[in-house]
Scaffold this motif. Structure first.
Motif, PDB file in Angstrom:
ATOM      1  N   GLU A  49       0.819  -1.211   0.000  1.00 44.78           N
ATOM      2  CA  GLU A  49       0.000   0.000   0.000  1.00 44.78           C
ATOM      3  C   GLU A  49       0.854   1.262   0.000  1.00 44.78           C
ATOM      4  O   GLU A  49       0.401   2.320  -0.448  1.00 44.78           O
ATOM      5  N   THR A  50       2.100   1.174   0.484  1.00 42.10           N
ATOM      6  CA  THR A  50       2.956   2.364   0.457  1.00 42.10           C
ATOM      7  C   THR A  50       3.318   2.755  -0.969  1.00 42.10           C
ATOM      8  O   THR A  50       3.631   3.925  -1.228  1.00 42.10           O
ATOM      9  N   GLU A  51       3.254   1.796  -1.895  1.00 37.96           N
ATOM     10  CA  GLU A  51       3.491   2.139  -3.299  1.00 37.96           C
ATOM     11  C   GLU A  51       2.380   3.034  -3.823  1.00 37.96           C
ATOM     12  O   GLU A  51       2.630   3.991  -4.585  1.00 37.96           O
ATOM     13  N   ASN A  52       1.131   2.732  -3.426  1.00 38.66           N
ATOM     14  CA  ASN A  52       0.019   3.589  -3.814  1.00 38.66           C
ATOM     15  C   ASN A  52       0.101   4.948  -3.119  1.00 38.66           C
ATOM     16  O   ASN A  52      -0.177   5.990  -3.722  1.00 38.66           O
ATOM     17  N   LEU A  53       0.485   4.928  -1.850  1.00 38.03           N
ATOM     18  CA  LEU A  53       0.603   6.181  -1.108  1.00 38.03           C
ATOM     19  C   LEU A  53       1.742   7.049  -1.642  1.00 38.03           C
ATOM     20  O   LEU A  53       1.661   8.284  -1.606  1.00 38.03           O
ATOM     21  N   ALA A  54       2.787   6.411  -2.131  1.00 40.46           N
ATOM     22  CA  ALA A  54       3.927   7.176  -2.647  1.00 40.46           C
ATOM     23  C   ALA A  54       3.519   8.056  -3.821  1.00 40.46           C
ATOM     24  O   ALA A  54       4.057   9.156  -4.009  1.00 40.46           O
ATOM     25  N   VAL A  55       2.552   7.593  -4.593  1.00 44.06           N
ATOM     26  CA  VAL A  55       2.096   8.349  -5.763  1.00 44.06           C
ATOM     27  C   VAL A  55       1.409   9.640  -5.351  1.00 44.06           C
ATOM     28  O   VAL A  55       1.593  10.694  -5.976  1.00 44.06           O
ATOM     29  N   VAL A  56       0.636   9.586  -4.255  1.00 37.57           N
ATOM     30  CA  VAL A  56      -0.154  10.750  -3.855  1.00 37.57           C
ATOM     31  C   VAL A  56       0.517  11.598  -2.785  1.00 37.57           C
ATOM     32  O   VAL A  56       0.097  12.731  -2.543  1.00 37.57           O
ATOM     33  N   THR A  57       1.534  11.061  -2.124  1.00 37.76           N
ATOM     34  CA  THR A  57       2.188  11.818  -1.050  1.00 37.76           C
ATOM     35  C   THR A  57       3.583  12.298  -1.416  1.00 37.76           C
ATOM     36  O   THR A  57       4.177  13.081  -0.675  1.00 37.76           O
ATOM     37  N   ALA A  58       4.121  11.808  -2.524  1.00 37.72           N
ATOM     38  CA  ALA A  58       5.487  12.147  -2.940  1.00 37.72           C
ATOM     39  C   ALA A  58       6.526  11.674  -1.933  1.00 37.72           C
ATOM     40  O   ALA A  58       7.656  12.166  -1.904  1.00 37.72           O
ATOM     41  N   ARG A  59       6.156  10.734  -1.100  1.00 38.39           N
ATOM     42  CA  ARG A  59       7.088  10.111  -0.162  1.00 38.39           C
ATOM     43  C   ARG A  59       7.627   8.821  -0.750  1.00 38.39           C
ATOM     44  O   ARG A  59       6.999   8.188  -1.608  1.00 38.39           O
ATOM     45  N   GLN A  60       8.783   8.387  -0.267  1.00 34.51           N
ATOM     46  CA  GLN A  60       9.397   7.169  -0.760  1.00 34.51           C
ATOM     47  C   GLN A  60       8.647   5.946  -0.240  1.00 34.51           C
ATOM     48  O   GLN A  60       8.411   5.816   0.964  1.00 34.51           O
ATOM     49  N   ALA A  61       8.249   5.061  -1.149  1.00 35.42           N
ATOM     50  CA  ALA A  61       7.608   3.812  -0.736  1.00 35.42           C
ATOM     51  C   ALA A  61       8.613   2.940   0.013  1.00 35.42           C
ATOM     52  O   ALA A  61       9.831   3.051  -0.188  1.00 35.42           O
ATOM     53  N   VAL A  62       8.101   2.090   0.881  1.00 30.52           N
ATOM     54  CA  VAL A  62       8.970   1.176   1.625  1.00 30.52           C
ATOM     55  C   VAL A  62       9.483   0.104   0.678  1.00 30.52           C
ATOM     56  O   VAL A  62       8.700  -0.549  -0.035  1.00 30.52           O
ATOM     57  N   ASP A  63      10.774  -0.071   0.640  1.00 32.65           N
ATOM     58  CA  ASP A  63      11.396  -1.044  -0.260  1.00 32.65           C
ATOM     59  C   ASP A  63      11.644  -2.357   0.481  1.00 32.65           C
ATOM     60  O   ASP A  63      12.449  -2.411   1.408  1.00 32.65           O
ATOM     61  N   ALA A  64      10.930  -3.391   0.074  1.00 33.89           N
ATOM     62  CA  ALA A  64      11.115  -4.711   0.697  1.00 33.89           C
ATOM     63  C   ALA A  64      11.396  -5.763  -0.369  1.00 33.89           C
ATOM     64  O   ALA A  64      11.041  -6.934  -0.211  1.00 33.89           O
ATOM     65  N   LYS A  65      12.044  -5.346  -1.446  1.00 28.32           N
ATOM     66  CA  LYS A  65      12.281  -6.267  -2.564  1.00 28.32           C
ATOM     67  C   LYS A  65      13.191  -7.431  -2.184  1.00 28.32           C
ATOM     68  O   LYS A  65      13.184  -8.467  -2.840  1.00 28.32           O
ATOM     69  N   ALA A  66      13.980  -7.258  -1.142  1.00 29.62           N
ATOM     70  CA  ALA A  66      14.895  -8.331  -0.740  1.00 29.62           C
ATOM     71  C   ALA A  66      14.198  -9.421   0.056  1.00 29.62           C
ATOM     72  O   ALA A  66      14.787 -10.467   0.320  1.00 29.62           O
ATOM     73  N   TRP A  67      12.926  -9.189   0.413  1.00 25.11           N
ATOM     74  CA  TRP A  67      12.212 -10.129   1.274  1.00 25.11           C
ATOM     75  C   TRP A  67      10.952 -10.618   0.604  1.00 25.11           C
ATOM     76  O   TRP A  67      10.295  -9.892  -0.129  1.00 25.11           O
ATOM     77  N   TYR A  68      10.617 -11.859   0.875  1.00 21.69           N
ATOM     78  CA  TYR A  68       9.365 -12.428   0.389  1.00 21.69           C
ATOM     79  C   TYR A  68       8.448 -12.612   1.597  1.00 21.69           C
ATOM     80  O   TYR A  68       8.447 -13.652   2.253  1.00 21.69           O
ATOM     81  N   LEU A  69       7.673 -11.578   1.889  1.00 19.30           N
ATOM     82  CA  LEU A  69       6.841 -11.608   3.091  1.00 19.30           C
ATOM     83  C   LEU A  69       5.586 -12.443   2.905  1.00 19.30           C
ATOM     84  O   LEU A  69       4.918 -12.786   3.878  1.00 19.30           O
ATOM     85  N   GLY A  70       5.267 -12.788   1.659  1.00 20.24           N
ATOM     86  CA  GLY A  70       4.153 -13.700   1.425  1.00 20.24           C
ATOM     87  C   GLY A  70       4.455 -15.121   1.859  1.00 20.24           C
ATOM     88  O   GLY A  70       3.585 -16.000   1.772  1.00 20.24           O
ATOM     89  N   TYR A  71       5.663 -15.343   2.358  1.00 20.59           N
ATOM     90  CA  TYR A  71       6.079 -16.643   2.875  1.00 20.59           C
ATOM     91  C   TYR A  71       5.165 -17.134   3.984  1.00 20.59           C
ATOM     92  O   TYR A  71       5.051 -18.331   4.241  1.00 20.59           O
ATOM     93  N   GLY A  72       4.468 -16.205   4.624  1.00 20.83           N
ATOM     94  CA  GLY A  72       3.523 -16.601   5.660  1.00 20.83           C
ATOM     95  C   GLY A  72       2.465 -17.560   5.156  1.00 20.83           C
ATOM     96  O   GLY A  72       1.999 -18.433   5.900  1.00 20.83           O
TER      97      GLY A  72
END
Length: 389
Positions: free
Chosen positions: A50-73
């Protein structure tokens, strides 16, 4: 100190939710905490998205978690499901009516909350469609969602109305297969279950069916449930390990959270191997390793584990509105990393309340309605917990 040796005043003073105070000693504490970890990893993954969507409207940097696969849950959940079904139903193999009893019990556990939240999702889609990432499908898609039949939502994904329910479509498939296995004595039942699930996975791997349902049901990810069954068999023979070995196995299990490139590319192995095997090692370590001490943080983990089904299914109902509120009220004033923290905490609080107020009473009521013992519902709700499996 074991839970049975903790006095009533001490239990009261620990300050944990009441739902975790009864029958804690009978639980597999480590696995409940692992349930919490699995659910939280999915929640964090979605809040980060959701931070990727928020980054578009807030001009803030989205949280980068590309190194992790959190769907592992999800992989951990599938292995845990196989473990729990085998552990709780091992004595039922070959008994008359065991298959039907098992399946009805699983439906009573899974269906009520899922149907309720699916209905809420439909109402929400009608009232505020802008909160949905993908529009709800037609009436046939809605019916398929309620019946746990995989169906296309949009052009490129197989998702029910409540998108996270895709995992429940696999759960229901496993319940059907496991119910069939219960018709036989345990040894031929497990062999038959293994052969059948391996055959389905082989079809999905070699033939790659075009039919949506067949392609979904023959995905090799179903073998993660079977891995959980084998972990339960290891647990039931009495094998136990010390803390050192348990920590080493958990370290291997944590590999499932990491994304890899060369020489071990994530795409080089099917998911049931790349993530299912580490998840099985993780569950094995939790099952046969030493029990966690009954400290406050562990008991809170147990509480979240109890509510993990509510947390998994319901967190979008908190995360999506929080995304909209954050965009309008916070904007670019705060880091989006704080959104991940606040949305996760909000989801946990909501899930704990939902479990206590809705999920648990509803599950008890449906179980006793189906068994013709409605008159006992009020008594059980007054303080005696059902066995949550």
């Amino acid at each position: 100190m074991t839970w049975n040796r903790i006095g009533a005043e001490q239990r009261q003073s620990i300050g944990i939710p009441q739902s975790t105070k009864a029958d804690v000693a009978a639980k597999l504490i480590n696995l409940q905490v692992l349930r919490a970890l699995a659910a939280l990893s999915v929640v964090v993954a979605h809040t980060i998205h959701e931070t990727e969507n928020l980054a578009v409207v807030t001009a803030r940097q989205a949280v980068d978690a590309k190194a992790w696969y959190l769907g592992y849950g999800v992989d951990i959940f599938f292995v845990l499901s196989g473990f729990i079904m085998m552990h709780t139903a091992a004595a039922e193999f070959g008994k008359s009516g065991a298959s039907l009893r098992f399946f009805l019990r699983r439906c009573a556990r899974v269906v009520p909350l899922y149907w309720l939240l699916t209905s809420v999702m439909l109402l929400g889609a009608a009232a505020a469609p802008s909160l949905l990432n993908v529009p709800v499908g037609d009436i046939s898609h809605v019916v398929a969602s309620y019946l746990f039949i995989p169906d296309m939502r949009g052009a490129n994904e197989i998702r029910p109305v409540l998108a996270l329910g895709w995992t429940l479509n696999y759960e229901m498939l496993f319940y059907v297969l496991f119910a069939l296995a219960l018709m036989m004595p345990i040894r031929p039942g497990i062999i038959g279950l293994s052969v059948l699930m391996a055959a389905l996975a082989l079809v999905g791997t070699t033939i790659e069916p075009r039919n949506v349902q067949i392609a979904f049901w023959t995905n090799p990810i179903i073998l993660e449930f079977l891995l959980g069954v084998y972990v339960a068999l290891i647990f039931r023979i009495g094998l136990r390990i010390g803390p050192g070995v348990a920590l080493a196995l958990m370290a291997i299990g944590l590999i499932g959270f990491a994304r890899f490139s060369t020489p071990w590319d994530d795409a080089a192995l099917p998911q049931f191997l790349r993530r299912g095997v580490p998840a099985a090692v993780f569950v094995l370590a939790a099952a046969i390793g030493p029990a966690l001490p009954l400290k406050r943080i562990v008991l809170w983990g147990v509480a979240v584990g109890d509510a993990s089904y509510s947390l998994y299914l319901a967190h979008p109902f908190i995360v999506r509105p929080m995304r909209a509120i954050w965009a309008k009220a916070i904007g670019d004033h705060l880091s989006l990393g704080l959104f991940v923290i606040y949305a996760t905490i909000g989801s946990i609080i909501f899930a704990l309340a939902l479990f206590r107020v809705v999920e648990r009473p509803l599950t008890i009521y449906v179980r006793e309605l189906g068994s013709g013992r409605k008159q006992k519902t009020e008594k059980r709700l007054s303080g005696v917990r059902p066995r949550d499996v």
